[in-house]
Design a protein around this motif. Structure first.
Motif, PDB file in Angstrom:
ATOM      1  N   VAL A  97       0.857  -1.186   0.000  1.00  0.00           N
ATOM      2  CA  VAL A  97       0.000   0.000   0.000  1.00  0.00           C
ATOM      3  C   VAL A  97       0.898   1.243   0.000  1.00  0.00           C
ATOM      4  O   VAL A  97       1.712   1.421   0.903  1.00  0.00           O
ATOM      5  CB  VAL A  97      -0.936   0.032   1.224  1.00  0.00           C
ATOM      6  CG1 VAL A  97      -1.850   1.242   1.155  1.00  0.00           C
ATOM      7  CG2 VAL A  97      -1.744  -1.265   1.308  1.00  0.00           C
ATOM      8  N   TYR A  98       0.744   2.068  -1.040  1.00  0.00           N
ATOM      9  CA  TYR A  98       1.578   3.254  -1.207  1.00  0.00           C
ATOM     10  C   TYR A  98       0.743   4.522  -1.024  1.00  0.00           C
ATOM     11  O   TYR A  98      -0.487   4.500  -1.124  1.00  0.00           O
ATOM     12  CB  TYR A  98       2.165   3.319  -2.620  1.00  0.00           C
ATOM     13  CG  TYR A  98       2.985   2.131  -3.062  1.00  0.00           C
ATOM     14  CD1 TYR A  98       4.362   2.068  -2.817  1.00  0.00           C
ATOM     15  CD2 TYR A  98       2.403   1.091  -3.775  1.00  0.00           C
ATOM     16  CE1 TYR A  98       5.121   0.996  -3.257  1.00  0.00           C
ATOM     17  CE2 TYR A  98       3.153   0.010  -4.219  1.00  0.00           C
ATOM     18  CZ  TYR A  98       4.498  -0.036  -3.963  1.00  0.00           C
ATOM     19  OH  TYR A  98       5.249  -1.092  -4.395  1.00  0.00           O
ATOM     20  N   GLU A  99       1.443   5.630  -0.835  1.00  0.00           N
ATOM     21  CA  GLU A  99       0.761   6.913  -0.893  1.00  0.00           C
ATOM     22  C   GLU A  99       0.364   7.188  -2.345  1.00  0.00           C
ATOM     23  O   GLU A  99       1.045   6.768  -3.281  1.00  0.00           O
ATOM     24  CB  GLU A  99       1.665   8.041  -0.378  1.00  0.00           C
ATOM     25  CG  GLU A  99       2.866   8.341  -1.269  1.00  0.00           C
ATOM     26  CD  GLU A  99       3.634   9.563  -0.813  1.00  0.00           C
ATOM     27  OE1 GLU A  99       3.221  10.182   0.180  1.00  0.00           O
ATOM     28  OE2 GLU A  99       4.653   9.893  -1.448  1.00  0.00           O
ATOM     29  N   ASP A 100      -0.727   7.883  -2.531  1.00  0.00           N
ATOM     30  CA  ASP A 100      -1.177   8.262  -3.869  1.00  0.00           C
ATOM     31  C   ASP A 100      -0.451   9.538  -4.283  1.00  0.00           C
ATOM     32  O   ASP A 100      -0.496  10.541  -3.563  1.00  0.00           O
ATOM     33  CB  ASP A 100      -2.691   8.479  -3.866  1.00  0.00           C
ATOM     34  CG  ASP A 100      -3.255   8.786  -5.248  1.00  0.00           C
ATOM     35  OD1 ASP A 100      -2.486   8.690  -6.224  1.00  0.00           O
ATOM     36  OD2 ASP A 100      -4.447   9.114  -5.350  1.00  0.00           O
ATOM     37  N   VAL A 101       0.236   9.489  -5.422  1.00  0.00           N
ATOM     38  CA  VAL A 101       1.015  10.648  -5.869  1.00  0.00           C
ATOM     39  C   VAL A 101       0.314  11.409  -6.999  1.00  0.00           C
ATOM     40  O   VAL A 101       0.921  12.217  -7.685  1.00  0.00           O
ATOM     41  CB  VAL A 101       2.428  10.219  -6.331  1.00  0.00           C
ATOM     42  CG1 VAL A 101       3.246   9.760  -5.144  1.00  0.00           C
ATOM     43  CG2 VAL A 101       2.351   9.115  -7.397  1.00  0.00           C
ATOM     44  N   GLY A 102      -0.978  11.130  -7.199  1.00  0.00           N
ATOM     45  CA  GLY A 102      -1.764  11.906  -8.149  1.00  0.00           C
ATOM     46  C   GLY A 102      -1.676  11.452  -9.583  1.00  0.00           C
ATOM     47  O   GLY A 102      -2.592  11.647 -10.368  1.00  0.00           O
ATOM     48  N   SER A 103      -0.570  10.835  -9.955  1.00  0.00           N
ATOM     49  CA  SER A 103      -0.401  10.313 -11.309  1.00  0.00           C
ATOM     50  C   SER A 103       0.504   9.098 -11.232  1.00  0.00           C
ATOM     51  O   SER A 103       1.469   9.080 -10.463  1.00  0.00           O
ATOM     52  CB  SER A 103       0.222  11.365 -12.225  1.00  0.00           C
ATOM     53  OG  SER A 103       0.549  10.802 -13.484  1.00  0.00           O
ATOM     54  N   THR A 104       0.195   8.058 -12.000  1.00  0.00           N
ATOM     55  CA  THR A 104       1.021   6.845 -11.976  1.00  0.00           C
ATOM     56  C   THR A 104       1.402   6.433 -13.400  1.00  0.00           C
ATOM     57  O   THR A 104       1.508   5.267 -13.713  1.00  0.00           O
ATOM     58  CB  THR A 104       0.269   5.688 -11.301  1.00  0.00           C
ATOM     59  OG1 THR A 104      -0.989   5.485 -11.965  1.00  0.00           O
ATOM     60  CG2 THR A 104       0.045   5.956  -9.832  1.00  0.00           C
TER      61      THR A 104
END
Length: 365
Positions: A145-152
């Protein structure tokens, strides 16, 4: 009806208990493997700054892994966007076996997921690594589970599939290379013993909403034993080309990563996958192709198709080409250290920032 209802209730209760039992067993097995990996890799001298998410929490966060929430995927995992408790945006990497069993690769996949958790948790403080905030151990393969960085968006999407997209400028390519180089310097120097990544490729680099490059995967990384300068393991790589020494002996050093980084630079320079370049080899091996002018020919063609360039651009491109050639030297001792690679990229980056207009691009062949 009561009898029927009792039978159905008993069936679902039994099924629920079985699922709970399976999750508990998976948690114990995966938890012990994660703990063992932490102890083995760092002799217990490391922090574990992540939380454990339950399977139900992630199911709710991703709407039961709704396919519409998949933002990225490859052969072995899918990356879902979710919302934890309706408040915190998260990304969930869900490993999948695709029919593998423990005798045909399932065990290796599980070991990779465990290693991914352990190494990423230690690297998460670096700005060019996707930050891990937790994991879920209640399934056959652990989830991350990662932080969401807005774009992947993967780097490869911008680099190799330019249809309908603006091309990456030379400035952007040098900046991305510099950011990933310093992540590798940290990987090699920040811990008591170096960690070798051995699988750098554009598919595991994502670009966040601010344009920052971040590494996504450490599943086949290896920690060099204490007091040693090299490690040995079976040859594992998803690249079309592997460092010759590693391929022949199974021995890895920091220079193995430097070699992989050289191939990464070639892809950044040309906008082509290494496998595609191999199809046009004029010499006996990839290193010969690079060192006997093949790379220069590709870069020259791309420069001529560009928007004019100039002396400064030529100097910058040639410095970029020269660095790739140094990283791809056949002998390990002839390759630079990763810290020297990072410093040279900083120097090239400063030249680009001073001389190159932001709209300058390298056009595809």
């Amino acid at each position: 009806m009561e009898c029927g209802g009792g039978i159905l209730s008993s069936f679902f209760n039994t099924r629920r208990r079985r699922k709970e039992s399976e999750r508990h067993e998976a948690f114990l097995e995966n938890g012990s493997k994660v703990l063992e990996e932490f102890i083995t890799s760092w002799n217990g001298r490391c922090s574990i700054p992540i939380r454990n998410f339950s399977a139900q929490e992630l199911i709710r966060s991703t709407n039961n892994y709704d396919p519409r929430r998949v933002v990225d995927e490859d052969a072995y995992y899918a990356l879902y966007v979710g919302s934890f408790r309706g408040e915190r945006p998260i990304l969930v990497k869900k490993y999948r076996s695709l029919g593998l069993d423990n005798f045909s690769g399932g065990a290796h996949l599980k070991a990779g997921a465990v290693r991914d958790i352990v190494t990423t948790s230690q690297m998460s403080c670096h700005k060019n690594v996707l930050k891990l905030i937790g994991c879920c151990l209640e399934s056959e393969y652990p989830f991350l589970v990662y932080e969401d960085v807005g774009s992947t968006e993967r780097l490869s999407h911008s680099l190799f599939k330019s249809e309908g997209r603006s091309l990456l400028s030379l400035k952007s390519r040098v900046r991305i290379a510099s950011e990933i180089a310093y992540a590798f310097v940290y990987l090699h120097t920040a811990f008591s013993t170096p960690i070798i990544h051995r699988n750098l490729k554009s598919d595991i680099v994502i670009i966040d909403r601010c344009g920052v490059a971040k590494l996504l995967d450490f599943s086949i990384s290896i920690v060099i034993p204490p007091g040693e300068s090299q490690g040995k393991d079976m040859v594992i790589s998803s690249r079309s080309l592997v460092e010759p020494q590693y391929l022949q002996t199974g021995i890895l050093t920091e220079k193995t990563d430097v070699y992989d980084f050289g191939m990464f630079l070639v892809e950044l320079l040309t906008g082509q996958r290494i496998a595609d370049i191999q199809l046009r080899l004029q010499y006996g091996c990839f290193e010969d192709y690079v060192h006997k002018g093949g790379l220069n020919e590709i870069v020259d063609a791309r420069t001529q198709a560009g928007s004019g360039g100039g002396v400064e651009q030529e100097q910058q491109l040639q410095a970029f080409v020269s660095l790739a050639m140094q990283c791809l030297q056949k002998e390990r001792e002839d390759r630079p250290e990763m810290i020297d690679v990072a410093k040279e990229l900083k120097r090239i980056q400063r030249l680009v920032l001073v001389h190159l207009p932001s709209a300058q691009t390298i056009n595809p062949l």
